[in-house]
Scaffold this active site. Structure first.
Site, short mmCIF file in Angstrom:
data_model
loop_
_atom_site.label_atom_id
_atom_site.label_comp_id
_atom_site.label_asym_id
_atom_site.label_seq_id
_atom_site.Cartn_x
_atom_site.Cartn_y
_atom_site.Cartn_z
N CYS A 2 0.86 -1.17 0.00
CA CYS A 2 0.00 0.00 0.00
C CYS A 2 0.90 1.22 0.00
O CYS A 2 2.11 1.10 0.12
CB CYS A 2 -0.85 0.05 1.27
SG CYS A 2 -1.79 -1.45 1.55
N ARG A 27 1.32 1.83 -5.93
CA ARG A 27 1.52 0.83 -4.88
C ARG A 27 0.23 0.11 -4.52
O ARG A 27 0.23 -0.78 -3.65
CB ARG A 27 2.05 1.52 -3.62
CG ARG A 27 3.34 2.25 -3.84
CD ARG A 27 3.76 2.98 -2.60
NE ARG A 27 4.15 2.08 -1.54
CZ ARG A 27 5.36 1.57 -1.39
NH1 ARG A 27 6.31 1.90 -2.24
NH2 ARG A 27 5.63 0.76 -0.39
N TRP A 74 -3.61 -1.84 -1.46
CA TRP A 74 -3.58 -3.08 -2.24
C TRP A 74 -3.99 -4.17 -1.26
O TRP A 74 -3.27 -4.45 -0.30
CB TRP A 74 -2.19 -3.35 -2.81
CG TRP A 74 -2.15 -4.52 -3.73
CD1 TRP A 74 -2.65 -4.58 -5.00
CD2 TRP A 74 -1.57 -5.80 -3.47
NE1 TRP A 74 -2.42 -5.82 -5.53
CE2 TRP A 74 -1.77 -6.60 -4.61
CE3 TRP A 74 -0.93 -6.37 -2.37
CZ2 TRP A 74 -1.34 -7.91 -4.70
CZ3 TRP A 74 -0.50 -7.68 -2.46
CH2 TRP A 74 -0.70 -8.44 -3.61
N ASN A 100 1.19 0.20 5.98
CA ASN A 100 1.63 -0.54 4.79
C ASN A 100 2.41 -1.75 5.31
O ASN A 100 3.40 -1.58 6.01
CB ASN A 100 2.54 0.36 3.95
CG ASN A 100 3.35 -0.40 2.91
OD1 ASN A 100 4.44 -0.01 2.56
ND2 ASN A 100 2.83 -1.50 2.41
N GLY A 101 1.91 -2.94 5.02
CA GLY A 101 2.60 -4.15 5.48
C GLY A 101 1.61 -5.17 5.98
O GLY A 101 0.45 -5.17 5.55
N GLU A 498 8.94 -12.38 -20.98
CA GLU A 498 8.65 -10.99 -20.62
C GLU A 498 7.56 -10.41 -21.54
O GLU A 498 6.68 -9.68 -21.08
CB GLU A 498 9.95 -10.16 -20.69
CG GLU A 498 9.82 -8.69 -20.40
CD GLU A 498 9.29 -8.34 -19.00
OE1 GLU A 498 9.15 -9.24 -18.15
OE2 GLU A 498 8.99 -7.17 -18.78
N LYS A 502 4.08 -8.98 -20.09
CA LYS A 502 3.60 -7.60 -20.33
C LYS A 502 2.16 -7.65 -20.84
O LYS A 502 1.32 -6.89 -20.41
CB LYS A 502 4.48 -6.88 -21.37
CG LYS A 502 5.84 -6.40 -20.89
CD LYS A 502 5.85 -5.29 -19.88
CE LYS A 502 5.74 -5.77 -18.49
NZ LYS A 502 6.81 -6.13 -17.69
N GLU A 505 -0.26 -8.70 -18.03
CA GLU A 505 -0.40 -7.70 -16.97
C GLU A 505 -1.33 -6.56 -17.35
O GLU A 505 -2.14 -6.14 -16.54
CB GLU A 505 0.98 -7.09 -16.63
CG GLU A 505 1.86 -7.97 -15.81
CD GLU A 505 3.21 -7.31 -15.50
OE1 GLU A 505 3.67 -7.42 -14.37
OE2 GLU A 505 3.81 -6.69 -16.40
N HIS A 521 6.35 -30.07 -27.15
CA HIS A 521 6.14 -31.02 -26.05
C HIS A 521 4.91 -30.68 -25.22
O HIS A 521 4.83 -31.06 -24.06
CB HIS A 521 7.39 -31.06 -25.16
CG HIS A 521 8.62 -31.50 -25.90
ND1 HIS A 521 8.74 -32.75 -26.46
CD2 HIS A 521 9.76 -30.84 -26.21
CE1 HIS A 521 9.91 -32.85 -27.06
NE2 HIS A 521 10.55 -31.70 -26.93
N LYS A 620 2.90 -2.17 -8.00
CA LYS A 620 4.23 -2.07 -8.59
C LYS A 620 5.26 -2.90 -7.84
O LYS A 620 6.13 -3.53 -8.43
CB LYS A 620 4.68 -0.61 -8.64
CG LYS A 620 6.03 -0.43 -9.26
CD LYS A 620 5.99 0.53 -10.40
CE LYS A 620 7.25 0.47 -11.23
NZ LYS A 620 7.20 -0.50 -12.31
#
Ligand code: G6P
Length: 625
Positions: A2, A27, A74, A100-101, A498, A502, A505, A521, A620
């Site tokens: 957060c 965040r 978040w 935050n945590g 990647e 992207k 996301e 396979h 993020k």
């Protein structure tokens, strides 16, 4: 994960808090809220969803309060609903807290406080804190600082807090314990925030708190203490960040701006890591300067890398470089997995943590575990830790003795782009530096690679120029596609991962990245005319193989998109669409091949009308395990 902000001073707090939260929305953005003290009471306003919902609610309630705290969430404990939004208050609504945590022992604390008559209104872990502080104040109302300090001694977990109370209207208390918190110093006004962009518009004099520190902010100044209550002498330092760095500067989204900043990021890395003197580059000494002591290089027998998300992909490219150039056996681990199933303890092992934010809890925990299990062992087993981060002042910076500072500048878009390229540059420099020290490749070869790297900024610029409209056109055709496959081999396999990440996301399209040779396979069963395949085919050791793998996809009716510099021959025939990239040495190709994939994801998401910079459910950096 957060973002928290706080203000105490002479101006109206609300707008300052909202502006700060805006810069911290990366965040988390499940809900937001602020609490101020006005006319002897705590006024708390919260709203589900993004900050603009909170802003509209606040329009009806303008207060000139000059103290306040704010939060953007978040969700971890409890759904993203208004009743779970911060700030949280005690039963009498006199104490307000943002956190935050995670408070790991919140269940026991909650039961205990309930039995003492406290009424809870949310499902969060945070809510125990205001109740606990109120309980302590009830017994000994000496000072808010003392009450918070006592409350913190009951909390287990990793957290940063900001606390205000209607009964102590001239103080704002902040705490840091394994989650970031900086204090900003103005003229008769003071700020706190999870990250500097939230306060840089008001002041550049900042003091990042260390773990185990608590501070009292009043209109007169800042006092910092440790958890034992001893006063500490700490001075703010000047931040090298100006407010325009955190603006979009004419781009529609931060992500697009950050993609366009990549040539500059490579230039900054070349400048910082590599010696400019071409002759020196061909000498037997290392032409790379990462600021690492000589002892760092001795006897490294293997490397373990821990990382998450995009940083994990950069680490996979790093593995390739470290093994192929420096000849050091390297393993790459998901940090969240490594913590609970580490490799057997081996001697002379370099452990690298890669995290752009320097705050990802999984990565920090894996590094801390590694440090701890090596403590007290004989010298060759001692931890040798290196961090690669874009935020050297972060928690990672406190945890490891050596840092390679990636030079991307602040990245706001939640989907990492320029920080990925900056991490790749750090790995090129590290692998070449180790190669030079170990003489695993010749000075001439090292000099040639560096020369190749020097051409990369203009190659990325050329790629951006040709790709912008091509990827936009393709995005138009693929906006409704439901599945994508990305293929790459060798050093471009992580780029396929990647590219897929992207797309997932920010466009919410299902995408898989595969080593091209592995497709037959299993994933080949997914292919048909509705599943396009993006293949990275750059000339070099695996070019022909990738082309054959692409043929296999074509034979299953997939539409093929080629990221390749080759326009004719077999490549020209089999690809339905080309995303041309310049010809560069295969070893350096990830630095250019990732660019069209970033742009493709960006344009598809933008075309779908999605919130590119703040995709759903993501944050993020994730500061909870
Ligand atoms: C989050 C972000 C990802 C990022 C990952 C690792 O999950 O959404 O974009 O790659 O964290 O972040 P770090 O700061 O450790 O590189």
């Amino acid at each position: 994960m957060c973002g928290i902000v706080g203000y105490i001073g002479t101006q109206a707090a609300t707008e300052i808090l909202l502006a700060g939260l805006e810069k911290l929305e990366y965040r988390g953005y499940d809900s937001a809220g602020i609490a101020t003290i006005w006319e002897g009471d705590v006024q708390c306003v919260r709203a589900k969803g993004k900050l603009h919902n909170l802003r509209s609610k606040l329009e009806q309630l303008e207060t000139p309060a000059q103290i306040g705290i704010g939060h953007t969430r978040w969700a971890t404990h409890g759904k993203p609903e208004e009743y779970n939004a911060h700030p949280h208050l005690d039963t009498a609504m006199r104490v307000a807290v943002v956190q935050n945590g995670i408070i790991e022992n919140y269940r026991e604390l909650r039961e205990d406080l309930k039995s003492k008559g406290h009424q809870f209104r949310s499902e969060t872990d945070t809510e125990v804190i205001p109740h606990l502080i109120a309980e302590i104040i009830k017994k000994s109302p000496s000072s808010l600082l003392d009450a918070v300090r006592q409350a913190v001694s009951h909390l287990e977990g990793a957290f940063a807090l900001a606390v205000i109370s209607a009964d102590y209207p001239d103080e704002l208390i902040v705490v840091r314990q394994q989650a970031p918190l900086v204090i900003g110093f103005g003229q008769g006004e003071f700020f706190c925030a999870s990250d500097t962009p939230a306060i840089v518009a008001y002041t550049r004099a900042v003091l990042p708190l260390d773990n185990g520190e608590i501070a009292r902010l009043t209109p007169l100044g800042v006092e910092v203490y440790n958890f034992a209550g001893d006063r500490l002498k700490k001075q703010p330092r000047l931040l090298n960040l100006n407010p325009t760095m955190v603006e979009k500067q004419g781009f529609k989204h931060f992500m697009l701006k950050e993609i366009y900043e990549q040539p500059g990021v490579v230039r900054a890395s070349l400048e910082a890591y590599f010696n400019n003197d071409a002759n020196a580059a061909r000498s037997s000494q290392s032409p790379i300067n990462l600021g690492l002591p000589e002892s760092f290089y001795a006897d490294i027998e293997q490397i373990q890398i821990v990382a998450c998300g995009t940083s994990w992909h950069a680490a996979l490219v790093g593995k390739y470089l470290l093994e192929q150039l420096a000849g050091i056996s390297t393993q790459v681990h998901y940090a969240s997995e490594y913590r609970y199933a580490p490799s057997p303890l081996m001697a002379n092992t370099l452990i690298i943590g890669v995290t752009q934010s320097g705050e990802t809890a999984d990565t920090l925990a894996a590094l801390a575990m590694e440090k701890e299990r090596r403590q007290g062992k004989e010298a060759k087993y001692q931890a040798r830790l290196l961090g690669i981060t874009n935020r050297p002042e972060s928690s990672l910076g406190h945890l490891v003795p050596h840092i390679i500072n990636t030079l991307a500048g602040i990245e706001i878009g939640v989907a990492a782009t320029k920080t990925f390229v900056a991490q790749l540059m750090a790995f090129y420099a590290l692998a070449l530096d180790l190669a030079a020290h170990r003489q695993s490749i010749s000075p001439d070869k090292i000099a040639d690679i560096i020369e190749g790297l020097r051409q990369i900024p203009k190659e990325i610029e050329a790629t951006l120029e040709t790709q912008e409209s091509l990827t936009e056109q393709l995005a138009h055709q693929f906006a409704e596609t439901q599945d994508f496959i990305f293929l790459g081999r060798g050093i471009n396999f992580p780029i396929a991962l990647e590219g897929a990440l992207k797309l997932k996301e920010i466009s919410y399209i299902h995408a898989e990245g595969y080593p091209a040779g592995e497709m037959k396979h299993g994933p080949i069963a997914l292919l048909d005319a509705k599943v396009p395949v993006v293949a990275i085919a750059v000339p070099g050791s695996v070019y022909e193989k990738v082309i054959s793998n692409a043929q296999e996809a074509k034979a299953r009716d997939s539409r093929l998109i080629g990221v390749t510099p080759v326009k004719d021959g077999e490549a020209g025939e089999i690809f339905n669409d080309l995303l041309p990239v310049p010809t560069v040495d295969e070893l350096l190709s990830p630095l250019v091949s990732v660019v069209p994939l970033q742009l493709l994801a960006y344009h598809i998401a933008a075309r779908r009308g999605l919130d590119v910079d703040q995709p759903r459910n993501l944050a993020k950096s994730v500061t909870v395990e």
